[in-house]
Motif scaffolding. Structure first.
Motif, mmCIF file in Angstrom:
data_model
loop_
_atom_site.group_PDB
_atom_site.id
_atom_site.type_symbol
_atom_site.label_atom_id
_atom_site.label_comp_id
_atom_site.label_asym_id
_atom_site.label_seq_id
_atom_site.Cartn_x
_atom_site.Cartn_y
_atom_site.Cartn_z
ATOM 1 N N ARG A 241 37.448 -74.535 13.044
ATOM 2 C CA ARG A 241 37.545 -73.109 12.746
ATOM 3 C C ARG A 241 36.212 -72.603 12.186
ATOM 4 N NH1 ARG A 241 41.894 -69.785 11.967
ATOM 5 N NH2 ARG A 241 42.833 -71.234 13.455
ATOM 6 N N PRO A 242 35.699 -71.467 12.686
ATOM 7 C CA PRO A 242 34.404 -70.969 12.208
ATOM 8 C C PRO A 242 34.450 -70.628 10.721
ATOM 9 C CG PRO A 242 35.049 -69.877 14.242
ATOM 10 C CD PRO A 242 36.248 -70.625 13.760
ATOM 11 N N ASP A 243 33.386 -70.976 10.030
ATOM 12 C CA ASP A 243 33.207 -70.531 8.662
ATOM 13 C C ASP A 243 32.242 -69.348 8.673
ATOM 14 O OD1 ASP A 243 30.868 -71.730 9.340
ATOM 15 O OD2 ASP A 243 31.088 -73.452 7.985
ATOM 16 N N GLY A 244 31.655 -69.047 7.535
ATOM 17 C CA GLY A 244 30.761 -67.897 7.469
ATOM 18 C C GLY A 244 29.584 -68.034 8.414
ATOM 19 N N LEU A 245 28.968 -69.240 8.450
ATOM 20 C CA LEU A 245 27.848 -69.442 9.347
ATOM 21 C C LEU A 245 28.277 -69.328 10.806
ATOM 22 C CD1 LEU A 245 24.904 -70.192 9.820
ATOM 23 C CD2 LEU A 245 25.573 -72.619 9.679
#
Length: 413
Positions: A62-66
């Motif tokens: 799952r994508p994080d902030g970056l």
């Protein structure tokens, strides 16, 4: 009263939508209106689709902030995809490769790359497209080999999508070039038709101007001479008035007017809107030469005529008639009182040789040149012939013309 609008049917709506889609496909992307605005809307739409895929497709962590930053920033260069397609592709790849390297959802990041690849293919030459496709696939496989050979093999299998996108862009480019060439040929054909129409109008105006000049100059000259004869008879000896001579002069004037009126009507019929452009009435020809000679005799000229040709194409006969008419008119006008005029027409070596010579004094020196000689030369050129005119060595004036009898020129008078 407000106008009643026709109800919009689903078929009409679909037809208008299809027309807009085809117009967008046919339009050159580099010259399309509102390109920046439309590309901005496209970038936003692709980013929304990518975000949805990142949330709901599980083919990576799952994508994080970056991850979100890389994913969304990769869509920003698409706003300028038409202006700098290769630079936009490089910028998208610069954001997408770290995204894939960090194992974020891979499907979500492919949309922007496909749009950039399509733009490169649709706006550039095929050679550039092939080199860009090979470079992108090679770079992607090389990067993934540093991570996992299995991932690199999977990307190599999925590279068919890259090839498909590039081929789609090249095909659309060729289709647009084909449509543009069809439009250009249609416009060129339309311009050619307009130029041809203008040329025909100019030729018709010139033909009518020549006809009017020949007709009016000949008729007015004869009327002037015949009027002078009548005036001379009336003033020479009023007590012994020769009524028969005066009546004959007036009858000749009336006959000249009637002939001029009939020929003028035939000439001007082509200007009527309901008439066909080719409906010009019968053309004057060689059979009308005796009437020209007789009219010149009535005006005081001593005309001898030798015609050793029986038949000529209509256009050649009409040109010969007009040349003889103008030459006789000039002789009556400029050659002095009672000039001797010899008219000769003969067929030699497949051409009509025409000669009109007189023994008069010729036109006065320093006078204003008219359009008679110019018109005679144009008559000869209209059927592929030549004409010479000038003073004779022993005195007088001579007009000679050579008109080919095999001409296929237009029907001219």
């Amino acid at each position: 009263m407000m106008p009643v609008q026709a109800p919009t049917t689903p078929q009409a709506t679909w037809s208008r939508s299809a027309e807009r889609i085809m117009a967008a496909i046919n339009r050159d992307p580099l010259t399309a209106p509102h390109a920046l605005r439309n590309d901005a809307l496209l970038a936003v739409s692709v980013a929304v689709v990518a975000a949805a895929l990142a949330l709901f497709v599980d083919d990576g962590r799952r994508p994080d902030g970056l991850g979100w930053a890389l994913l969304l920033v990769s869509h920003v260069p698409l706003v300028w995809r038409r202006r700098r397609p290769v630079l936009v592709l490089v910028a998208v790849i610069a954001c997408v490769f770290p995204y894939h390297f960090l194992d974020y959802p891979h499907t979500a990041a492919t949309q922007a790359a496909y749009v950039a690849l399509y733009t490169v293919a649709v706006t550039g030459r095929p050679l550039r497209t092939v080199l860009v496709g090979i470079g992108v696939i090679t770079m992607a496989v090389g990067v993934l080999l540093t991570i996992s050979a299995q991932e690199a093999l999977g990307l190599l299998k999925a590279s068919g999508w890259v090839v498909a996108v590039l081929f789609c862009g090249v095909d659309v480019r060729f289709y647009r070039q084909y449509v543009a060439s069809i439009v250009e040929r249609a416009e060129r054909a339309e311009r050619t038709r307009e130029e041809e129409a203008r040329r025909r109008v100019a030729e018709e105006r010139l033909r009518i101007a020549r006809d009017l000049h020949d007709l009016l100059a000949h008729s007015i000259t004869l009327i002037g001479v015949q009027t002078s004869v009548a005036a001379h008879v009336l003033s020479a000896d009023p007590e012994r008035l020769d009524r028969e001579t005066v009546a004959k002069a007036l009858d000749d004037i009336a006959e000249t007017c009637r002939s001029a009126r009939g020929e003028l009507r035939t000439t001007l019929e082509v200007l009527r809107e309901h008439g066909s452009p080719d409906t010009r009435g019968p053309l004057p020809g060689l059979d009308g030469l005796p009437d020209l000679a007789e009219a010149a005799r009535l005006a005081g000229a001593r005309v001898e005529q030798t015609v050793r040709i029986r038949r000529a194409p209509p256009a050649v006969g009409a040109a010969a008639y007009r040349i003889v008419q103008e030459a006789l008119t000039n002789a009556v006008r400029h050659a002095g009182p009672e000039p001797a005029v010899h008219v000769e027409l003969a067929e030699r070596q497949g051409a009509l040789h025409l000669s009109v010579r007189d023994d008069g004094t010729g036109p006065p020196r320093g006078g204003t040149p008219g359009f008679g000689l110019v018109g005679m030369r144009e008559r000869a050129r209209s059927v592929g012939g030549t004409l010479d005119a000038g003073p004779r060595t022993g005195g007088g004036f001579e007009v000679t013309a050579v008109l080919p009898l095999t001409t296929t020129g237009e029907r001219d008078a």
